[in-house]
Motif scaffolding. Structure first.
Motif, PDB file in Angstrom:
ATOM      1  N   ILE A 288      -6.930   6.543  -1.977  1.00 19.36           N
ATOM      2  CA  ILE A 288      -5.668   7.385  -1.941  1.00 19.36           C
ATOM      3  C   ILE A 288      -4.371   6.552  -1.719  1.00 19.36           C
ATOM      4  N   VAL A 289      -4.563   5.247  -1.579  1.00 19.25           N
ATOM      5  CA  VAL A 289      -3.381   4.336  -1.696  1.00 19.25           C
ATOM      6  C   VAL A 289      -4.038   2.947  -1.796  1.00 19.25           C
ATOM      7  N   LYS A 290      -3.064   2.118  -2.292  1.00 17.83           N
ATOM      8  CA  LYS A 290      -3.437   0.824  -2.499  1.00 17.83           C
ATOM      9  C   LYS A 290      -3.762   0.054  -1.109  1.00 17.83           C
ATOM     10  N   LEU A 291      -4.769  -0.923  -0.876  1.00 16.42           N
ATOM     11  CA  LEU A 291      -4.983  -1.609   0.191  1.00 16.42           C
ATOM     12  C   LEU A 291      -3.632  -2.350   0.594  1.00 16.42           C
ATOM     13  N   GLU A 292      -3.003  -3.018  -0.436  1.00 21.41           N
ATOM     14  CA  GLU A 292      -1.884  -3.785  -0.052  1.00 21.41           C
ATOM     15  C   GLU A 292      -0.726  -2.894   0.629  1.00 21.41           C
ATOM     16  N   SER A 293      -0.983  -1.560  -0.032  1.00 21.16           N
ATOM     17  CA  SER A 293       0.301  -0.697   0.611  1.00 21.16           C
ATOM     18  C   SER A 293       0.180  -0.452   2.008  1.00 21.16           C
ATOM     19  N   ILE A 294      -1.074  -0.303   2.339  1.00 21.74           N
ATOM     20  CA  ILE A 294      -1.514  -0.117   3.921  1.00 21.74           C
ATOM     21  C   ILE A 294      -0.965  -1.594   4.776  1.00 21.74           C
ATOM     22  N   LEU A 295      -1.537  -2.485   4.127  1.00 20.95           N
ATOM     23  CA  LEU A 295      -1.248  -3.861   4.871  1.00 20.95           C
ATOM     24  C   LEU A 295       0.430  -3.983   4.884  1.00 20.95           C
ATOM     25  N   GLU A 296       0.949  -3.611   4.105  1.00 20.93           N
ATOM     26  CA  GLU A 296       2.532  -3.746   3.979  1.00 20.93           C
ATOM     27  C   GLU A 296       3.144  -2.785   5.240  1.00 20.93           C
ATOM     28  N   GLU A 297       2.544  -1.748   5.153  1.00 23.99           N
ATOM     29  CA  GLU A 297       3.192  -0.689   6.296  1.00 23.99           C
ATOM     30  C   GLU A 297       2.683  -1.362   7.797  1.00 23.99           C
ATOM     31  N   PHE A 298       1.485  -1.830   7.637  1.00 24.68           N
ATOM     32  CA  PHE A 298       1.088  -2.418   8.950  1.00 24.68           C
ATOM     33  C   PHE A 298       1.981  -3.229   9.444  1.00 24.68           C
ATOM     34  N   ARG A 299       2.164  -4.287   8.565  1.00 17.45           N
ATOM     35  CA  ARG A 299       3.019  -5.504   9.064  1.00 17.45           C
ATOM     36  C   ARG A 299       4.385  -4.859   9.329  1.00 17.45           C
ATOM     37  N   LYS A 300       5.140  -3.777   8.663  1.00 17.58           N
ATOM     38  CA  LYS A 300       6.307  -3.490   8.920  1.00 17.58           C
ATOM     39  C   LYS A 300       6.430  -2.962  10.402  1.00 17.58           C
ATOM     40  N   ILE A 301       5.340  -2.045  10.675  1.00 18.45           N
ATOM     41  CA  ILE A 301       5.259  -1.375  12.065  1.00 18.45           C
ATOM     42  C   ILE A 301       4.969  -2.166  13.260  1.00 18.45           C
ATOM     43  N   PHE A 302       3.926  -3.250  12.932  1.00 21.01           N
ATOM     44  CA  PHE A 302       3.470  -4.007  14.012  1.00 21.01           C
ATOM     45  C   PHE A 302       3.839  -5.496  14.160  1.00 21.01           C
ATOM     46  N   GLU A 303       4.136  -5.936  12.970  1.00 18.02           N
ATOM     47  CA  GLU A 303       4.628  -7.446  13.302  1.00 18.02           C
ATOM     48  C   GLU A 303       5.579  -7.814  14.373  1.00 18.02           C
ATOM     49  N   GLU A 304       6.619  -6.980  14.557  1.00 12.94           N
ATOM     50  CA  GLU A 304       7.482  -7.326  15.585  1.00 12.94           C
ATOM     51  C   GLU A 304       6.939  -7.021  16.985  1.00 12.94           C
ATOM     52  N   LYS A 305       6.265  -5.801  16.847  1.00 11.00           N
ATOM     53  CA  LYS A 305       5.631  -5.545  18.395  1.00 11.00           C
ATOM     54  C   LYS A 305       4.809  -6.288  18.820  1.00 11.00           C
ATOM     55  N   ILE A 306       3.701  -6.630  17.927  1.00 13.05           N
ATOM     56  CA  ILE A 306       2.527  -7.488  18.805  1.00 13.05           C
ATOM     57  C   ILE A 306       2.274  -8.784  18.286  1.00 13.05           C
ATOM     58  N   GLY A 307       3.665  -9.228  17.505  1.00 11.71           N
ATOM     59  CA  GLY A 307       3.625 -10.597  16.892  1.00 11.71           C
ATOM     60  C   GLY A 307       2.816 -11.077  15.715  1.00 11.71           C
ATOM     61  N   LYS A 308       3.218 -12.133  15.210  1.00  8.48           N
ATOM     62  CA  LYS A 308       2.669 -12.374  13.593  1.00  8.48           C
ATOM     63  C   LYS A 308       1.221 -12.714  13.823  1.00  8.48           C
ATOM     64  N   GLU A 309       0.644 -13.396  14.900  1.00  9.24           N
ATOM     65  CA  GLU A 309      -0.847 -13.937  14.783  1.00  9.24           C
ATOM     66  C   GLU A 309      -1.515 -12.765  15.075  1.00  9.24           C
ATOM     67  N   ASN A 310      -1.117 -12.013  15.986  1.00 11.64           N
ATOM     68  CA  ASN A 310      -2.047 -10.775  16.464  1.00 11.64           C
ATOM     69  C   ASN A 310      -1.969  -9.724  15.212  1.00 11.64           C
ATOM     70  N   CYS A 311      -1.129  -9.480  14.427  1.00 11.93           N
ATOM     71  CA  CYS A 311      -0.735  -8.725  13.376  1.00 11.93           C
ATOM     72  C   CYS A 311      -1.739  -9.131  12.113  1.00 11.93           C
ATOM     73  N   GLU A 312      -1.533 -10.432  11.901  1.00 10.20           N
ATOM     74  CA  GLU A 312      -2.776 -11.092  10.890  1.00 10.20           C
ATOM     75  C   GLU A 312      -4.040 -10.957  11.125  1.00 10.20           C
TER      76      GLU A 312
END
Lengths: 189, 380
Positions: free
Chosen positions: A152-176
Motif C-alpha cells: 500500500i505504501v513503500k517500506l521506506e515511507s513507513i520507516l521515514e514516518e516511524f523515524r519522524k514520530i519516534f526518534e525524538e521520543k525513544i532515542g536514535k538507538e532504540n528507534c533504529e
C-alpha cells in the motif's frame, strides 16, 4: 496484492494498549506523504487496557468522504491471536483478500481454528520485537508484514514516518532497533 | 480534488482545531477538559508549554468558570477562545447567555456529544442544540478540514459582528478521526484574522464602560431586541468572511452545501460528519437514475431560512435528519425546515432522528431512506 477498489480498507483487531491505533496512523502518515488520501479512526467503544479494540483505516487516491465503519475490509490485521476465539475477524473478508496475524502458529494451524479460504499471513511479531528490540512492540513490527503483503505504501515511507514520530521520543538507538525489526518482519516468510 | 503535496498532513479534528488556534493565538484561553474536546486543549497546552504561543491559558475548576473567565477576559478586551463538550456545555449554560447578552466575541469550539442520563461520551448534537437559543452564532463542520477552516473564520466573524461564535464538530466522528488536512501559512492566517481592537473594553480606562448592569422593565426588552438585530447581520458577514477566506485557501463555504441538487426531487437535509456517507449514497442512487440530492447545513444560527427555501424550490420530497431530539416537540433541524418551507403544502417533509449516543450510520441506510424503503422516525 493490488487494489481492487478505489479505496483500500483495513480493520485492525487488537487489545487496548497494544498500539493498533499507532500502527494505523503510521501507515496513514506514510500514505499521505506519498500523496494519498487517508482516514483512520478507532471503533469508539469503552477504551480499557486489554479489552478487544477495532481500528479502521482507509487509503485512497481520491478524497474519502464516508464516515461509516469499515464493513467490507480488504485487509484484516490481528495483533493478538487470542482474539481469534472471541472476535469475528474474517467477517467481510473474501478469499482473495488478506488476513495478517501476529502469532507463533503457522498459517495452516490458524486456518484450522477459523473459517477462512483466503491467504493467511502469520508473523511472529512478538518474537521478532523481543529478539531485535528487546521489548514487546508487535504493533510496529507487524507494519513490515502489512507493507510486504499489501504494497500500500513503500517500506521506506513507513520507516521515514516511524523515524519522524519516534526518534525524538525513544532515542536514535532504540528507534533504529525498531526499524530493524520492521525490516525483519517485512522479509519474513 | 488532489492531495496538495506541499501540506502533507493527516490529523484528527481535535488536533486541527489546536493547530488553527495556534495560528490565531488568542490572548486568553480559559479551559476545562472533557471528552471528546480534550485533544484540543492538551495539544494547545503543549504549544503553550513549548513557548510556541503567548496565550494565557487559564486552567479553571469547571466549565462554568471557564465561560465566566472567558467573559471576563473578553470584556477586558482580550481575544478569547475556549472549547468544550456535552455536560461541560450544559454546565456553562447560564454563562452562555451572559456572553451573548454582553455581545462578547468569544470563540468556542464544541466537540458535540450526547448528554447524560444515561451516560454517554459519544457523539450527537444534543448539547449544542440545547444551546441554540442562547444567542450564539452556530457553525457546523463535516470533517477536520472544515473545523480548521471554520475555527479561523469563526474567530474573525465573532470580532466582526460582536457576538460569541460556536464552531461545532461531531465528537469522535470528527474530533478523533485522522484525515488529510491542508493548513495555511501561519502569517497568512494572522493577516486574515488581523489585530483585535475592541470597540469597548473594561481596560480602556480613558473610555469607561459598564458591562452587565441591571436593566429594568423599561430597558431590558430593548437590549434583547438589539441582540436580535446584531444576529440578523451574521449571515451576510459570514458569507463575506467566507469569500475572503476562499481567496486565501481555495476552499468555499456558505450557509449550506448543495450536493447534486440541480434537478433533485428527493432531498436529504442534514448537519455534520454524516454528510460524507450520505453523499456517497446520493452518488449510488444517481447511478441508478434517481433524482436525489442533499443539503448540508453549515450556518445554523443565524438560520438561513429564505436561502434554503430557494435552494429547495424544485424539490418534491424532503427528509430532514436530526442528531438530536426535542422531546415533546419536533427535532430542532426539522422544526427550522418546516418553518422555512411553511408555504410549500405541495411538499412532503419527513423527519428522521439518527446517531444518538454515537450510534453508527451506514451508507446502505441512506440508500434505503432515499429509495423510500425506510419508514421509521428513528434510524436504529
Amino acid at each position: 496484492m493490488k487494489y481492487h477498489k478505489d479505496t483500500m480498507e483495513f480493520i485492525f483487531f487488537a487489545r487496548g494498549g497494544q498500539g493498533a491505533k499507532t500502527a494505523a496512523e503510521i501507515i496513514a502518515q506514510a500514505a499521505v506523504a506519498e500523496g494519498n488520501f487517508v482516514q483512520t479512526f478507532p471503533n469508539f467503544g469503552p477504551e480499557r487496557s486489554g479489552a478487544p479494540t477495532k481500528t479502521y483505516l482507509r487509503i485512497s487516491d481520491k478524497a474519502i468522504r464516508t464516515k461509516e465503519p469499515v464493513i467490507d475490509p480488504d485487509v484484516v490485521v490481528v495483533l493478538d491471536d487470542t482474539l481469534l476465539s472471541s472476535q469475528k475477524v474474517t467477517e467481510g473478508l473474501d478469499k482473495n483478500e488478506a488476513l495478517i496475524i501476529n502469532s507463533t502458529k503457522h498459517s495452516h494451524e490458524i486456518r484450522n481454528t477459523i473459517r477462512f479460504d483466503g491467504k493467511i499471513h502469520a508473523v511472529d511479531a512478538n518474537g521478532i520485537s523481543m529478539e531485535v528490540v528487546g521489548q514487546l512492540r508487535p504493533n510496529t513490527v507487524i507494519l513490515g508484514k502489512i507493507i510486504k503483503v499489501t504494497e500500500i505504501v513503500k517500506l521506506e515511507s513507513i520507516l521515514e514516518e516511524f523515524r519522524k514520530i519516534f526518534e525524538e521520543k525513544i532515542g536514535k538507538e532504540n528507534c533504529e532497533k525498531n526499524i530493524l525489526a520492521i525490516e525483519k518482519a517485512y522479509d519474513s516468510i | 480534488m488532489t492531495n496538495n503535496k506541499k501540506n502533507k498532513l493527516a490529523l484528527t479534528g481535535g488536533y486541527a482545531v489546536a493547530y488553527a488556534l495556534r495560528q490565531i493565538e488568542p490572548d486568553v484561553m480559559p479551559i476545562y477538559p472533557i471528552t471528546p474536546q480534550t485533544p484540543i486543549i492538551e495539544t494547545y497546552a503543549k504549544f503553550v508549554a513549548d513557548g510556541e504561543v503567548m496565550t494565557e491559558m487559564i486552567e479553571v475548576e469547571s466549565e462554568h468558570s471557564a465561560m465566566s473567565a472567558a467573559i471576563g477576559a473578553s470584556a477586558a478586551g482580550a481575544r478569547t477562545a475556549t472549547a468544550t463538550s456535552s455536560q461541560g456545555l450544559a454546565y456553562m449554560h447560564e454563562m452562555l447567555y451572559i456572553a451573548s447578552g454582553m455581545r462578547l466575541p468569544i470563540l468556542m469550539v464544541v466537540a458535540a456529544r450526547a448528554l447524560s442520563a444515561p451516560l454517554s461520551i459519544h457523539g450527537d448534537h444534543s448539547d449544542v442544540m440545547g444551546s441554540r437559543d442562547a444567542g450564539w452564532v452556530q457553525i457546523f463542520c463535516e470533517n477536520p478540514q472544515e473545523v480548521y477552516d471554520k475555527t479561523i473564520i469563526g474567530m474573525k466573524l465573532a470580532e466582526r459582528v460582536g457576538l460569541p461564535v460556536m464552531v461545532i464538530m461531531d465528537g469522535f466522528n470528527t474530533s478523533h478521526s485522522v484525515e488529510n488536512l491542508e493548513i495555511l501559512d501561519a502569517k497568512l492566517v494572522k493577516k486574515f484574522i488581523g489585530e483585535y481592537l475592541p470597540e469597548h473594553s473594561l481596560l480602556d480606562i480613558e473610555n469607561p464602560v459598564t458591562y452587565g448592569p441591571v436593566a429594568l422593565q423599561e430597558s431590558y426588552f430593548e437590549f434583547k431586541i438589539d441582540q436580535e438585530e446584531a444576529m440578523a447581520k451574521v449571515a451576510e458577514e459570514y458569507l463575506k468572511i467566507s469569500r475572503e477566506y476562499e481567496k486565501i485557501s481555495g476552499r468555499k463555504y456558505g450557509f449550506f452545501e448543495e450536493y447534486r441538487l440541480e434537478d433533485a426531487e428527493k432531498v436529504l437535509v442534514l448537519i455534520g460528519s454524516v454528510a460524507g456517507t450520505a453523499k456517497d449514497a446520493v452518488d449510488e442512487l444517481r447511478k441508478k437514475g434517481e433524482k436525489v440530492g442533499l443539503i448540508k447545513i453549515e450556518l445554523f444560527r443565524q438560520f438561513p431560512f429564505a436561502k434554503i427555501a430557494n435552494a429547495l424550490k424544485n424539490a418534491k420530497e424532503i427528509i430532514v435528519m436530526d442528531r438530536a431530539q426535542s422531546i415533546g416537540s419536533h427535532p430542532p433541524l426539522y422544526s427550522e425546515i418546516m418553518v422555512g418551507l411553511r408555504d410549500r403544502s405541495d411538499m412532503k417533509i419527513s423527519s428522521i432522528i439518527y446517531g444518538l449516543g454515537g450510534r453508527d450510520v451506514f451508507k446502505k441506510q441512506f440508500e434505503n431512506i432515499l429509495e423510500g424503503k425506510f419508514d421509521n422516525k428513528y434510524l436504529i
